[in-house]
Design a protein around this motif. Structure first.
Motif, mmCIF file in Angstrom:
data_model
loop_
_atom_site.group_PDB
_atom_site.id
_atom_site.type_symbol
_atom_site.label_atom_id
_atom_site.label_comp_id
_atom_site.label_asym_id
_atom_site.label_seq_id
_atom_site.Cartn_x
_atom_site.Cartn_y
_atom_site.Cartn_z
ATOM 1 N N PHE A 40 -4.635 16.491 24.593
ATOM 2 C CA PHE A 40 -5.927 16.052 24.851
ATOM 3 C C PHE A 40 -6.763 17.547 25.151
ATOM 4 O O PHE A 40 -6.375 17.950 26.036
ATOM 5 C CB PHE A 40 -6.254 15.260 25.887
ATOM 6 N N PHE A 41 -7.647 17.791 24.231
ATOM 7 C CA PHE A 41 -8.329 18.937 24.515
ATOM 8 C C PHE A 41 -9.964 18.659 23.984
ATOM 9 O O PHE A 41 -10.052 17.788 22.987
ATOM 10 C CB PHE A 41 -7.906 20.092 24.022
ATOM 11 N N THR A 42 -10.707 19.414 24.789
ATOM 12 C CA THR A 42 -12.154 19.294 24.089
ATOM 13 C C THR A 42 -12.539 20.399 23.071
ATOM 14 O O THR A 42 -11.831 21.364 22.768
ATOM 15 C CB THR A 42 -13.340 19.629 25.485
ATOM 16 N N VAL A 43 -13.745 20.310 22.576
ATOM 17 C CA VAL A 43 -14.044 21.254 21.372
ATOM 18 C C VAL A 43 -14.338 22.430 22.011
ATOM 19 O O VAL A 43 -13.980 23.560 21.516
ATOM 20 C CB VAL A 43 -15.319 20.786 20.861
ATOM 21 N N HIS A 44 -14.928 22.630 23.409
ATOM 22 C CA HIS A 44 -15.048 23.722 24.090
ATOM 23 C C HIS A 44 -13.753 24.390 24.176
ATOM 24 O O HIS A 44 -13.596 25.620 24.231
ATOM 25 C CB HIS A 44 -15.970 23.187 25.307
ATOM 26 N N ASP A 45 -12.796 23.474 24.746
ATOM 27 C CA ASP A 45 -11.320 24.105 24.855
ATOM 28 C C ASP A 45 -10.945 25.074 23.599
ATOM 29 O O ASP A 45 -10.504 26.178 23.746
ATOM 30 C CB ASP A 45 -10.376 22.909 25.205
#
Length: 475
Positions: free
Chosen positions: A278-283
């Motif tokens: 699981f990761f964000t766009v920002h990540d």
């Protein structure tokens, strides 16, 4: 005029798109609930419907399209985040809204014509709820107002469910004030620590579904062309939107065409925190867990490589392949003025947003060396624009570093000419590990480029480069 065909979830078939008014093509897309960073799955509908927005503007004219995407800034998840952090709800929603806008801009998404926030339309929601009660489609009970699903005969048509089947399959405890287990909340009471507004039913706040109905009506009218979102919203959110909107405005059609994008996976698995994928766009944009940053243009291209109605699998391999393709295309198109969008590319996009097919056609343009058409076609899809190209600009190398690389590149050519493949491969592999790619030009001389912007002035990489140079000198 280009004929556009779209798969309409409402009719379960692909249909020719005929706007209500060719001078005002209207689209509404459900936006995020702003309480945290947008994860990769949140970004897919933004990119999908950004391409549709671009296509509509290309076909009908930029001044003849109205695109609305909302922000849900009143929600129990936001309340919980405020309670956990001790911060105000306004601070949280303002910050996370800007995060979302920044991240989506990094993916090349155009700004919608309207981005309403739910808290800006509370009076309109209250008015719509009052109309639903007056017409017998809703009722007040214990400080709540609920929509009576049995009052709308078409309930379940979008998702293909019947009320009886939904009741039979329900596994949740039914609130005692509900007349029917499937009735859904339009308004609910607020306690002192929750956001609340005055209403005929006491201080409270809206349910989730009513906000989109009220905002789309105010900005697009009782009938508009396209409603979009992820397929996880089809039920209950979109089903409930249809019911309350059609009952509140029976002379309108609400949305004529419904489009839903499929979900996203990571390396073949559903994205989840428990799986560690699981990761964000920002990540991705900033780099995470030891991984290098992924440019927004690369993320966008990976998304568009899969048709929106198919599950999309994000993999590191795809990202690297896409980066290589974009570098080639940008080199080919450097300094070239865009001409016209290629007809096969436009035809693919007009065929239910077949972005994967459009990309196939763009590969053909690149192979043919048609840089002008490639650039025009890519830019219509939000690629190869100046605003996303900073990542391809190489930072200047220190003179001594460049001299060392040049020396190794010459040695590599010498080893190749001498058919000393083992030592040639040692040089190439050593440089490749540092993100430095060796090439051979038509005169069999050496050329090179570096794909790792972080190489510049990195002490660790300088040391590795110097060791490789000294090893070659000793041989």
């Amino acid at each position: 005029m280009t004929e556009i065909k779209l798969h309409n979830t409402k009719t379960r078939k692909k249909q020719v798109f005929t706007p209500i008014d060719v001078n005002d093509v209207r689209m509404y897309v459900c936006g995020p609930t702003v309480y945290d960073r947008a994860h990769l799955g949140n970004a897919r509908p933004v990119v999908v419907f950004d391409v549709l927005n671009r296509l509509l503007r290309h076909v009908y004219g930029a001044d003849h399209v109205t695109y609305v995407r909302n922000f849900t800034d009143v929600d129990d998840k936001i309340n919980a985040r405020a309670a956990e952090s001790g911060r105000s709800i306004g601070d949280i929603t303002d910050e996370t809204t800007q995060w979302f806008l920044d991240d989506m801009a990094a993916l090349g998404a155009l700004t919608p014509d309207h981005m309403p926030r739910a808290t800006q339309y509370i009076p309109q929601m209250v008015s719509m709820i009052e109309d639903l009660i007056a017409s017998g489609h809703a009722y007040a009970a214990d400080g709540h107002v609920l929509f009576a699903v049995e009052s709308y005969k078409e309930y379940g048509a979008l998702s293909g469910r019947s009320i009886k089947d939904m009741i039979a399959g329900a596994r949740v405890e039914v609130a005692p004030y509900k007349r029917n287990p499937m009735d859904f909340v339009l308004w609910k009471p607020s306690t002192g620590d929750q956001p609340g507004w005055e209403s005929p039913w006491g201080v409270g706040r809206p349910g989730w579904h009513i906000e989109c109905s009220a905002m789309s009506y105010e900005l697009l009218g009782a009938s508009f062309d396209i409603h979009g979102g992820g397929n996880d919203l089809m039920f209950p959110h979109h089903e409930n939107e249809i019911a309350q909107s059609c009952c509140a405005h029976p002379k309108g059609e609400f949305a004529r065409y419904w489009l839903h994008n499929e979900m996203l996976q990571v390396e073949g698995k559903k994205m989840s925190k428990s799986l560690g994928n699981f990761f964000t766009v920002h990540d991705l944009l900033e780099g995470h867990d030891g991984q290098p940053p992924v440019p927004g243009e690369v993320i966008r291209f990976v998304f568009l490589s899969t048709h929106y109605r198919k599950p999309m699998d994000w993999t590191e391999k795809k990202a690297k392949e896409v980066e290589a393709t974009l570098r080639k295309w940008r080199a080919l198109c450097d300094g070239v003025a865009p001409t016209n969008v290629a007809a096969p590319v436009l035809a693919a996009l007009a065929d239910d947003l077949n972005t994967a097919g459009a990309i196939t056609e763009m590969h053909k343009l690149a192979a043919a060396g048609d840089a002008g058409a490639l650039k025009a076609s890519a830019q219509m899809m939000g690629l190869l624009g100046k605003e996303l190209g900073e990542w391809t600009i190489e930072k200047p190398l220190a003179a001594e570093v460049r001299d060392t690389i040049e020396s190794l590149a010459r040695k590599w050519i010498e080893r190749r000419r001498a058919k000393d493949w083992e030592r040639a491969d040692a040089i190439r592999n050593g440089l490749d590990d540092l993100g430095i790619i060796l090439l051979v030009d038509k005169t069999n001389a050496s050329e090179w480029r570096y794909d790792n912007p972080d190489f510049v002035d990195s002490e660790e990489n300088r040391t590795k480069l110097q060791k490789l140079h000294e090893m070659e000198k000793e041989l």
